[in-house]
Design an enzyme around this catalytic site. Structure first.
Site, PDB file in Angstrom:
ATOM      1  N   ASP A  33       0.990  -1.287   0.097  1.00  0.00           N
ATOM      2  CA  ASP A  33       0.102   0.059  -0.033  1.00  0.00           C
ATOM      3  C   ASP A  33       0.921   1.475   0.027  1.00  0.00           C
ATOM      4  O   ASP A  33       1.689   1.496   0.845  1.00  0.00           O
ATOM      5  CB  ASP A  33      -1.120  -0.211   1.102  1.00  0.00           C
ATOM      6  N   GLN A  49       4.376   0.523   1.617  1.00  0.00           N
ATOM      7  CA  GLN A  49       4.987  -0.544   2.518  1.00  0.00           C
ATOM      8  C   GLN A  49       5.566  -1.408   1.972  1.00  0.00           C
ATOM      9  O   GLN A  49       5.000  -1.620   0.810  1.00  0.00           O
ATOM     10  CB  GLN A  49       3.215  -1.874   3.029  1.00  0.00           C
ATOM     11  N   ARG A 156      -7.314  -1.878  11.845  1.00  0.00           N
ATOM     12  CA  ARG A 156      -5.909  -0.675  11.403  1.00  0.00           C
ATOM     13  C   ARG A 156      -6.689   0.180   9.881  1.00  0.00           C
ATOM     14  O   ARG A 156      -7.179   0.594   9.789  1.00  0.00           O
ATOM     15  CB  ARG A 156      -5.095  -2.458  10.473  1.00  0.00           C
TER      16      ARG A 156
HETATM   17  C1  FRU Z   1      -4.443  -4.024   2.919  1.00  0.00           C
HETATM   18  C2  FRU Z   1      -3.111  -4.212   3.891  1.00  0.00           C
HETATM   19  C3  FRU Z   1      -3.315  -3.404   5.681  1.00  0.00           C
HETATM   20  C4  FRU Z   1      -1.705  -3.190   6.273  1.00  0.00           C
HETATM   21  C5  FRU Z   1      -1.427  -3.818   4.986  1.00  0.00           C
HETATM   22  C6  FRU Z   1      -0.310  -4.471   5.657  1.00  0.00           C
HETATM   23  O1  FRU Z   1      -3.166  -3.908   1.335  1.00  0.00           O
HETATM   24  O2  FRU Z   1      -3.595  -4.957   4.555  1.00  0.00           O
HETATM   25  O3  FRU Z   1      -5.046  -3.343   5.952  1.00  0.00           O
HETATM   26  O4  FRU Z   1      -1.852  -2.076   7.120  1.00  0.00           O
HETATM   27  O5  FRU Z   1      -1.943  -4.178   4.199  1.00  0.00           O
HETATM   28  O6  FRU Z   1       1.074  -4.466   4.755  1.00  0.00           O
END
Ligand code: FRU
Length: 500
Positions: A33, A49, A156
């Site tokens: 993300d 991420q 989250r």
């Molecule tokens: C969405 C997700 C989020 C989480 C992240 C973890 O793609 O699953 O909900 O914060 O990726 O990498």
């Protein structure tokens, strides 16, 4: 993963055949993300991420890049790494979140994930920065330790925004468990100082209809209407980028839905996050891949062999249309990368394939304006990444009002058939296609309907053609061209005014 990290320029000179030229990818390793998107102190900040150690997901850090124009990005050092007890766990880490500015300080909210007594614990945490380069985790972390009642673990992806003098946060959650029939929720919190947060209620409840967990929620205003977006897990119609347009009552903590829709019908458009650009436009960037829990996602393709995995979408402007639907279309700044090569009017298409001649048919765009009454054939067929019988086949059904993108015969990874509706009644159709090494995007009616998907063709699959299955079609206007990579010879662009 043996390969060294690649600097921005080298990423596009690397000979990696699937590495996109104008979509953001990480120096090496895994990316999912987009996070913390913000225009701060004169530059756009993009966090993401990131697992720099492997091409698989793993306890995420936040990668970081900056840009003057959202198009040309420069890498900065990793901003957050999981090193506190509340996030240091192999299945934990610094999960997705957002950024806001207050009195010149950058506030980053994210979900810290750890394990306690064998259970995953997700809490909402804060990092601050005075310059957008150095970050400090707040001593009061986690700011939100307890999830509302009924949440078993999935809690989250905070997104924070201001309304008047108050701050609000939306957080995605599941009542029960996302993977085992839970029910999606978006919770609202309120704060005066960004540190202490009060729970205000659930503004979206799936109630069995919209998915088991709402990841990466977002809430913002466009032209007097409120828009709530999220990425549902296990949506019955496979909608992975859901939007709801309506009115938000912050007093009562309620959202009233007037219209729902899908930001993108493709297989690879997930976890979009919005921000406001320097002209006041609402812009989103999404992760251009999917998770293996999605029924159509068999694997992530072969890019791990090249030492990288995961793509971010280009920045796309959101526009609220009169019927309260949204259009999603690349920001104007992207035009600086387009190099027009051929323009035609009244272009006749028949059963014989017409091959377009492009300098780089693996990084290019095609724009068609079609008047349905001049198409005797009903369908138009466009082949991308073609080589003999292999291609990504796009079939535009002008009477049925459906566009079908078929990747089953383009490469041996993740073949799919994607259907996307559009309004054919007016007879005026605008279809735009963007290609970038392993990314294909389709926009109908300037982004009212979109398909974003990834394909992994061989290098010799480099032909683009058009034909009809029978009879003829006349295309009123056609423009094709190549698309430059995001770093070479391209000065940062200046768009002079707000473009809404
Ligand atoms: C969405 C997700 C989020 C989480 C992240 C973890 O793609 O699953 O909900 O914060 O990726 O990498």
């Amino acid at each position: 993963m043996k390969k060294d990290e690649l600097k921005m320029q080298d990423r596009y000179n690397s000979g990696e055949k699937w590495r996109p030229l104008y979509h953001f990818t990480a120096p090496r390793g895994w990316i999912n993300d987009p996070n913390g998107l913000i225009f701060y102190k004169g530059r756009y900040h993009l966090f993401y991420q990131y697992n720099p150690k492997s091409c698989d997901w793993g306890a995420p850090s936040w990668g970081h890049a900056v840009s003057d124009d959202m198009i040309h990005w420069e890498d900065l050092p990793v901003a957050l790494t999981p090193d506190k007890p509340y996030e240091a766990h192999p299945e934990g880490g610094c999960f997705s979140g957002c950024a806001v500015e207050k009195d010149g300080t950058l506030y980053i909210f994210y979900t810290a994930v750890a394990k306690s007594d064998g259970k995953i614990v997700q809490t909402q945490c804060l990092v601050t920065s005075a310059d957008g380069i150095h970050f400090e985790k707040h001593p009061a972390n986690p700011l939100i330790r307890e999830a509302p009642e009924g949440v078993k673990g999935d809690f989250r992806d905070p997104k924070v925004f201001a309304v008047g003098s108050k701050w609000y946060m939306v957080v995605g959650a599941s009542i029960g468990e996302a993977d085992h029939g839970g029910d999606g929720r978006i919770f609202l919190y309120e704060s005066e100082d960004l540190l202490s947060w009060t729970y205000r209620g659930a503004i979206l409840k799936s109630e069995g209809k919209m998915g088991t967990m709402f990841e990466c929620p977002d809430l913002f205003e466009i032209n007097g209407k409120w828009v709530l977006t999220c990425s549902p897990m296990n949506h019955p119609d496979y909608n992975k980028a859901l939007y709801c347009v309506g009115d938000m009552d912050f007093e009562k903590g309620e959202f009233h839905i007037e219209k729902t829709g899908n930001l993108d019908y493709g297989s690879d458009f997930y976890a979009p996050q919005s921000f406001v650009d320097k002209h006041g436009n609402r812009v989103i960037i999404a992760w251009q891949n999917g998770w293996l829990w999605m029924p159509w996602c068999e694997n992530w393709g072969p890019t791990g062999m090249e030492g990288w995995r995961g793509v971010l979408s280009v920045p796309k402007k959101l526009t609220l249309l009169q019927d309260l639907s949204l259009s999603v279309y690349p920001v104007e700044e992207m035009n600086v990368l387009l190099k027009p090569e051929q323009k035609e009017t009244d272009f006749l298409v028949d059963k014989t394939r017409h091959y377009f001649d492009l300098t780089d048919s693996r990084s290019c765009y095609l724009k068609f304006r079609i008047n349905g009454s001049r198409v005797a054939a009903r369908n138009l067929e466009i082949g991308l990444f073609g080589e003999e019988e292999r291609c990504v086949l796009i079939t535009l059904d002008l009477i049925g009002g459906i566009v079908v993108l078929d990747t089953r015969h383009s490469a041996s990874y993740n073949g799919r058939v994607i259907n996307c509706p559009f309004d054919s009644a007016s007879g005026q159709i605008e279809l735009e296609i963007f290609v970038d090494r392993s990314c294909v995007e389709l926009y109908l009616e300037h982004g009212k309907y979109c398909i974003t998907t990834n394909v992994y063709p061989d290098e010799k699959q480099n032909k683009i053609w058009i034909c009809t299955p029978y009879k003829t079609a006349v295309i009123d206007e056609l423009e094709i061209g190549t698309i430059n990579n995001m770093w070479e010879n391209s000065p940062a662009v200046e768009i002079s005014e707000k473009t809404i």
